[in-house]
Write a protein that holds these residues in place. Structure first.
Motif: not given
Length: 198
Positions: A152-159, A128-135
């Motif tokens: 986006a970048g930080l949320m994707t990194a967390v994922a 879910i973190a990846l989806v939210v980050g990418l959006h």
């Protein structure tokens, strides 16, 4: 001979005033949405720290409520400084936002269904973190908010960290704590930046 008092500057045109109001409205809406979703992530993270009546999760939830309320207050206060620039929205931006958010919701359901079907529900928070980050990548352009790119970048990194932790064998609860609280911090930081800097 009468003298006219000096003016502070040119009076904004109706179009300029409308653009300033739209910028202010989007700033407030963004602060509210980011803060509330940060709260959801914080509660998800807190759920991995113990039962609902334990001191730690309750403390995390109370702190999350305070941080969220403060962000919303900052974003909605009447004496907030105007944004340093007005947004320049692309054509059909609202429709684009609707499409991006719709795809995000469908992708979240797909992550939940796919993780459960494969017997790997521990991957749900990271997915879910990846989806939210990418959006946030397309939203940065659609809302003309450059700071959403680092969201986006930080949320994707967390994922990605979450996936690594799952592979490393961290407990479901531990993954939920790390991913949930990290995502909350990223979204709060974005909300505060939007509220204070515009």
């Amino acid at each position: 001979m009468t003298s006219t008092p000096p003016t502070a500057g040119p009076t904004p045109s109706a179009a300029d005033a409308e653009c300033l109001e739209l910028t202010r409205k989007l700033r407030r809406r963004g602060t509210l949405v980011l803060s509330l979703f940060a709260l959801v992530w914080a509660f998800a993270g807190a759920s991995g720290t113990g039962s609902a009546t334990d001191v730690v999760p309750v403390s995390v939830e109370v702190a999350a409520l305070v941080v969220t309320a403060a962000a919303i207050y900052l974003g909605h206060r009447k004496d907030a400084a105007p944004s340093p620039r007005t947004v320049s929205l692309p054509e059909n931006w609202a429709r684009g936002v609707g499409v991006v958010n719709g795809i995000e919701v469908l992708a979240i359901f797909a992550v939940i269904a796919g993780s459960n079907a494969s017997g790997r529900p521990e991957l749900i928070p990271a997915g879910i973190a990846l989806v939210v980050g990418l959006h946030f990548f397309p939203l940065a352009r659609l809302y003309d908010q450059w700071q959403y790119r680092w969201t986006a970048g930080l949320m994707t990194a967390v994922a990605l960290v979450g996936v690594v932790l799952v592979v490393a064998g961290l407990s479901d609860e531990g993954v939920r704590v790390v991913v949930g609280l990290a995502c909350a911090v990223v979204l709060w930081a974005s909300a505060y930046h939007l509220a204070v800097r515009g």
